[in-house]
Design an enzyme around this catalytic site. Structure first.
Site, PDB file in Angstrom:
ATOM      1  N   GLU A   1     -12.175 -26.999   2.122  1.00 57.72           N
ATOM      2  CA  GLU A   1     -10.922 -27.071   1.345  1.00 57.72           C
ATOM      3  C   GLU A   1      -9.811 -27.577   2.247  1.00 57.72           C
ATOM      4  OE1 GLU A   1     -10.453 -24.551   3.754  1.00 57.72           O
ATOM      5  OE2 GLU A   1      -9.115 -23.414   2.415  1.00 57.72           O
TER       6      GLU A   1
ATOM      7  N   ASP B   1      -4.657 -27.328   4.279  1.00 54.69           N
ATOM      8  CA  ASP B   1      -5.680 -26.328   3.960  1.00 54.69           C
ATOM      9  C   ASP B   1      -5.193 -25.504   2.766  1.00 54.69           C
ATOM     10  OD1 ASP B   1      -8.103 -24.651   5.636  1.00 54.69           O
ATOM     11  OD2 ASP B   1      -6.876 -23.494   4.211  1.00 54.69           O
ATOM     12  N   ILE B   2      -6.085 -25.305   1.798  1.00 53.06           N
ATOM     13  CA  ILE B   2      -5.709 -24.525   0.611  1.00 53.06           C
ATOM     14  C   ILE B   2      -5.577 -23.046   1.009  1.00 53.06           C
ATOM     15  CG2 ILE B   2      -6.311 -23.909  -1.762  1.00 53.06           C
ATOM     16  CD1 ILE B   2      -7.948 -26.493  -1.941  1.00 53.06           C
TER      17      ILE B   2
HETATM   18  P1  GH3 Z   1      -6.573 -19.411   4.333  1.00 52.05           P
HETATM   19  O1  GH3 Z   1      -5.371 -19.261   3.488  1.00 52.05           O
HETATM   20  O2  GH3 Z   1      -6.398 -18.726   5.655  1.00 52.05           O
HETATM   21  O3  GH3 Z   1      -6.969 -20.803   4.512  1.00 52.05           O
HETATM   22  O4  GH3 Z   1      -7.738 -18.608   3.587  1.00 52.05           O
HETATM   23  P2  GH3 Z   1      -9.027 -19.223   2.985  1.00 52.05           P
HETATM   24  O5  GH3 Z   1      -9.695 -18.183   2.206  1.00 52.05           O
HETATM   25  O6  GH3 Z   1      -8.719 -20.474   2.264  1.00 52.05           O
HETATM   26  O7  GH3 Z   1      -9.776 -19.672   4.300  1.00 52.05           O
HETATM   27  P3  GH3 Z   1     -11.262 -19.812   4.688  1.00 52.05           P
HETATM   28  O8  GH3 Z   1     -11.431 -20.965   5.590  1.00 52.05           O
HETATM   29  O9  GH3 Z   1     -11.692 -18.461   5.263  1.00 52.05           O
HETATM   30  O10 GH3 Z   1     -12.052 -20.065   3.378  1.00 52.05           O
HETATM   31  C1  GH3 Z   1     -12.255 -21.320   2.855  1.00 52.05           C
HETATM   32  C2  GH3 Z   1     -13.155 -21.143   1.672  1.00 52.05           C
HETATM   33  O11 GH3 Z   1     -13.331 -22.356   1.009  1.00 52.05           O
HETATM   34  C3  GH3 Z   1     -14.513 -20.651   2.055  1.00 52.05           C
HETATM   35  C4  GH3 Z   1     -15.448 -21.396   1.155  1.00 52.05           C
HETATM   36  O12 GH3 Z   1     -16.155 -20.545   0.299  1.00 52.05           O
HETATM   37  C5  GH3 Z   1     -14.552 -22.261   0.325  1.00 52.05           C
HETATM   38  N1  GH3 Z   1     -15.112 -23.594   0.190  1.00 52.05           N
HETATM   39  C6  GH3 Z   1     -15.388 -24.466   1.161  1.00 52.05           C
HETATM   40  N2  GH3 Z   1     -15.887 -25.613   0.620  1.00 52.05           N
HETATM   41  C7  GH3 Z   1     -15.922 -25.435  -0.713  1.00 52.05           C
HETATM   42  C8  GH3 Z   1     -16.343 -26.242  -1.795  1.00 52.05           C
HETATM   43  O13 GH3 Z   1     -16.796 -27.395  -1.651  1.00 52.05           O
HETATM   44  N3  GH3 Z   1     -16.237 -25.741  -3.045  1.00 52.05           N
HETATM   45  C9  GH3 Z   1     -15.744 -24.487  -3.241  1.00 52.05           C
HETATM   46  N4  GH3 Z   1     -15.653 -24.041  -4.489  1.00 52.05           N
HETATM   47  N5  GH3 Z   1     -15.357 -23.702  -2.241  1.00 52.05           N
HETATM   48  C10 GH3 Z   1     -15.442 -24.173  -0.991  1.00 52.05           C
HETATM   49 MG    MG Z   2      -7.956 -22.090   3.315  1.00 48.84          MG
HETATM   50 MG    MG Z   3     -10.078 -23.632   5.656  1.00 43.95          MG
END
Ligand code: GH3
Ligand code: MG
Ligand code: MG
Ligand code: MG
Length: 326
Positions: free
Chosen positions: A244, A200-201
């Site tokens: 992500e 996970d990013i």
């Molecule tokens: P953590 O270090 O705890 O993982 O924090 P985080 O912010 O990465 O975690 P969280 O799961 O709360 O957020 C993931 C984010 O990834 C939320 C969403 O906006 C973003 N995201 C999800 N799918 C995509 C995508 O296809 N493209 C983009 N640009 N962003 C995405």
């Molecule tokens: Mg994340």
């Molecule tokens: Mg996540």
């Protein structure tokens, strides 16, 4: 020349009255009868039309029936047309043999017995009709096979496309879910453990907030590439699990090996040095990784393997991110 169902039949005799007599006998067979009064005329007509049958008089002045038959056998267009010879020479066996040699399917002796002629012609016409029908069916079948092959290929391509993640070009979750089951079964058979890495990013929400969604997408693609380039064995596979999040499946891999791969991925992502102002972990984009390894037994399931990797990932986040936990 003929209607669609009518068969063309050529009758050849140098005496017009013989031709007319033959035509009269065959009148009610629904054939399209063409008359030729010489060998040259007959051969010319044969090149022009598709005859189902040729009735050939043996004794003619300019070119006899056998000579015509021999010439017919030398030409691609005419060599397979069945020939019935019409002859008065019924005493001399050698003439019949000669007829067979040059491709006669039958022989009719003069004086002509209308019933015999009619029934023989009927038999050969029927055979030709069947042959024509079979040819047409074979052609249709070939067309159908071509269509089916095309559909099969299209289906294959569709199947492949349906397992690809549009954003990154790597496998998607559907592919992962299908193939993890296959690897699970393989692991049961081989008795060698199966490993899974969940990735996970870190602080990706903040990344999107800082750089915008499009840059976020670009970052996801870059991380996907980094993960793919960090796996080495042909059986390993990477899929985008969600937004992500990624998974790496490592068949026939012990925990130690999986930890090595996970650490390689972690380093690779960080070393891309993709700027991330919104992260308190690193100035660059980083990932957290959870590793799980299971030797499948009947009281375990794929879900346990996934849950375990998920828990390890949660721990990696909890202990500060940009790290590997098991
Ligand atoms: P953590 O270090 O705890 O993982 O924090 P985080 O912010 O990465 O975690 P969280 O799961 O709360 O957020 C993931 C984010 O990834 C939320 C969403 O906006 C973003 N995201 C999800 N799918 C995509 C995508 O296809 N493209 C983009 N640009 N962003 C995405
Ligand atoms: Mg994340
Ligand atoms: Mg996540
Ligand atoms: Mg004659």
């Amino acid at each position: 020349m003929s209607s669609q169902h009518e068969m063309d039949v050529l009758i050849v005799d140098d005496k017009l009255e013989n031709l007319l007599a033959l035509e009269g006998v065959l009148e009610d067979l629904e054939l399209n009868i063409i008359k030729a009064t010489s060998g040259n005329m007959a051969l010319g007509l044969m090149l022009e039309y598709d005859f189902a049958l040729v009735l050939l008089d043996v004794q003619m002045h300019e070119m006899n029936g056998f000579a015509i038959a021999e010439l017919m056998r030398k030409c691609e267009k005419t060599k397979n047309i069945p020939i019935i010879f019409i002859t008065t020479i019924n005493k001399e066996q050698k003439f019949i043999f000669k007829g067979c040699e040059v491709g006669a399917v039958d022989c009719i002796f003069k004086p002509i017995e209308p019933l015999v002629l009619k029934s023989k012609v009927k038999v050969f016409i029927e055979l030709q009709r069947q042959k024509k029908l079979l040819k047409e069916q074979a052609r249709l079948l070939e067309e159908k096979i071509d269509e089916l092959l095309e559909l099969k290929e299209l289906n294959c391509r569709l199947k492949h496309i349906s397992t690809i993640d549009v954003l990154t070009g790597i496998s998607n979750r559907r592919f992962f879910e299908r193939n993890i089951q296959i690897e699970w079964q393989r692991s049961i058979r081989t008795g060698i453990p199966l490993s899974l890495i969940m990735i996970d990013i870190d602080h990706f929400k903040a990344f999107n907030d800082c750089y915008g969604h499009q840059e976020g997408d670009r970052c996801i693609r870059q991380v996907a590439e980094a993960i793919v380039s960090s796996t080495q064995r042909p059986a390993d596979f990477v899929a985008r699990y969600g937004g992500e999040e990624f998974v790496v499946v490592l068949p026939e891999t012990q925990r130690q090996g999986a930890l090595v791969v996970a650490e390689r991925i972690r380093k690779k992502v960080e070393s891309m040095a993709v700027k991330h102002k919104g992260s308190c972990v690193s100035p660059y984009v980083t990932v957290s990784l959870g590793v799980s390894t299971l030797l499948p037994e009947k009281y375990y399931s794929v879900e346990e393997l996934i849950n375990s990797a998920d828990k390890a990932l949660f721990q990696a986040k909890f202990y500060g991110r940009n790290r590997v936990e098991k």
